[in-house]
Design a protein around this motif. Sequence first.
Motif, mmCIF file in Angstrom:
data_model
loop_
_atom_site.group_PDB
_atom_site.id
_atom_site.type_symbol
_atom_site.label_atom_id
_atom_site.label_comp_id
_atom_site.label_asym_id
_atom_site.label_seq_id
_atom_site.Cartn_x
_atom_site.Cartn_y
_atom_site.Cartn_z
ATOM 1 N N ILE A 77 -13.283 10.399 -63.162
ATOM 2 C CA ILE A 77 -12.409 11.569 -63.006
ATOM 3 C C ILE A 77 -11.663 11.868 -64.301
ATOM 4 N N ALA A 78 -11.157 10.828 -64.963
ATOM 5 C CA ALA A 78 -10.463 11.033 -66.231
ATOM 6 C C ALA A 78 -11.414 11.581 -67.291
ATOM 7 N N ASP A 79 -12.628 11.057 -67.328
ATOM 8 C CA ASP A 79 -13.605 11.524 -68.311
ATOM 9 C C ASP A 79 -13.916 13.004 -68.107
ATOM 10 N N ILE A 80 -14.107 13.408 -66.851
ATOM 11 C CA ILE A 80 -14.397 14.818 -66.567
ATOM 12 C C ILE A 80 -13.211 15.698 -66.931
ATOM 13 N N ASP A 81 -12.019 15.283 -66.534
ATOM 14 C CA ASP A 81 -10.815 16.083 -66.757
ATOM 15 C C ASP A 81 -10.550 16.304 -68.242
ATOM 16 N N LEU A 102 -15.392 22.111 -65.366
ATOM 17 C CA LEU A 102 -15.269 20.852 -64.640
ATOM 18 C C LEU A 102 -16.546 20.531 -63.867
ATOM 19 N N ASP A 103 -17.092 21.520 -63.176
ATOM 20 C CA ASP A 103 -18.340 21.310 -62.446
ATOM 21 C C ASP A 103 -19.496 21.028 -63.404
ATOM 22 N N LEU A 143 -23.405 9.958 -55.362
ATOM 23 C CA LEU A 143 -22.208 10.400 -56.068
ATOM 24 C C LEU A 143 -22.161 11.926 -56.156
ATOM 25 N N LEU A 144 -23.302 12.543 -56.419
ATOM 26 C CA LEU A 144 -23.362 14.005 -56.487
ATOM 27 C C LEU A 144 -22.986 14.612 -55.141
ATOM 28 N N SER A 145 -23.483 14.043 -54.049
ATOM 29 C CA SER A 145 -23.139 14.520 -52.716
ATOM 30 C C SER A 145 -21.651 14.316 -52.430
ATOM 31 N N MET A 146 -21.134 13.177 -52.840
ATOM 32 C CA MET A 146 -19.722 12.874 -52.614
ATOM 33 C C MET A 146 -18.826 13.859 -53.356
ATOM 34 N N MET A 147 -19.168 14.143 -54.606
ATOM 35 C CA MET A 147 -18.356 15.068 -55.406
ATOM 36 C C MET A 147 -18.369 16.471 -54.822
ATOM 37 N N SER A 148 -19.480 16.853 -54.197
ATOM 38 C CA SER A 148 -19.556 18.189 -53.597
ATOM 39 C C SER A 148 -18.702 18.309 -52.344
ATOM 40 N N ASN A 149 -18.233 17.181 -51.805
ATOM 41 C CA ASN A 149 -17.391 17.195 -50.606
ATOM 42 C C ASN A 149 -15.904 17.077 -50.916
ATOM 43 N N MET A 150 -15.542 17.186 -52.170
ATOM 44 C CA MET A 150 -14.145 16.998 -52.539
ATOM 45 C C MET A 150 -13.271 18.204 -52.221
#
Length: 309
Positions: free
Chosen positions: A53-57, A71-72, A224-231
């Motif tokens: 999350i920090a890396d993306i932000d 971000l996406d 992980l990709l599926s999990m991130m899409s549910n945020m």
Amino acid sequence: MVKSLLHAAGEPCCVSNAILAVIRGYKHSLDVATISQGKTRFFSVLMLAWGLIADIDIESEKYRWMGSARLDFYAIQRIFHLRHYNGRICFVPAPGFEDYGEPMSYHSKPTDEESPKQEESLKTQQHGYLGSDVELEDMHWRTISGPFVSVWLHNVPWGSEDVMAAPNAKSNFSSPNAADEKVEEQIPAMFLLFCLILTIFTGSKFSDGYLDLIMVKGLPKLALLSMMSNMNDGSHVESPYVTYIKVKAFILEPGTQVEDPTKEGIIDSDGEVIARGNVTYKGNQKPLMAYDKVQITVDQGLATLFAPK
């Protein structure tokens, strides 16, 4: 912050509703997290992140010309080139979460003792409030060792206008459950300056005295990709790869990347880089802290903010 307040009141997140909240003048207290390293302090009202999350932000800043889509876009890059970080976390669990991790004893250095890494961080003068004086030695500590994909601490439910990071933050809890409400319209992040008033006050559900810890260790990239899409609705915390608990105090001991031990990571709090390691994102300013052990404690109800009701 604004999104969390308006969502809790059942109101759409828009500028007009935020303005009305200020005009009405209703007040709620808010917990404040004190992030400390040696004598250095940073006060946080939103979140602390390390890993994915920090890396993306932070690293997605180079794509700021893309707007919020950066971000996406960068999240997809990071998922398919996933990093794992060595390290360890220690925490004091909230009631009902005592079975997570392994028991440990708390040992602290004197507050004026700094490691060589900490000596390289930004030097600050000590003025005013210096953070919680809670006796950490008397608490029941637990620990979990890495490698980690992501460690994310949250003070309020929403991480942004379209990310419900911690659906059970500042609510009555027994176990993490997904929220089922939809995301509303966006609000400019800078409007927080008009809606957040920090003073001393006590008493509301935004001051339960705990932080929500969302932790991810090893998992397949597609999961992980599926999990991130549910945020956007908080249902990512239902993933079997997510550990979601509430903590009273927390210690982060960040380490190197598993894939390349010459590289380290970023510690991000409230959108600011407070520490960065070797061969990572380089900013224009020296970080406040070293990429080393940091401690987080919670001051219950220290801040006050305007709320819809």
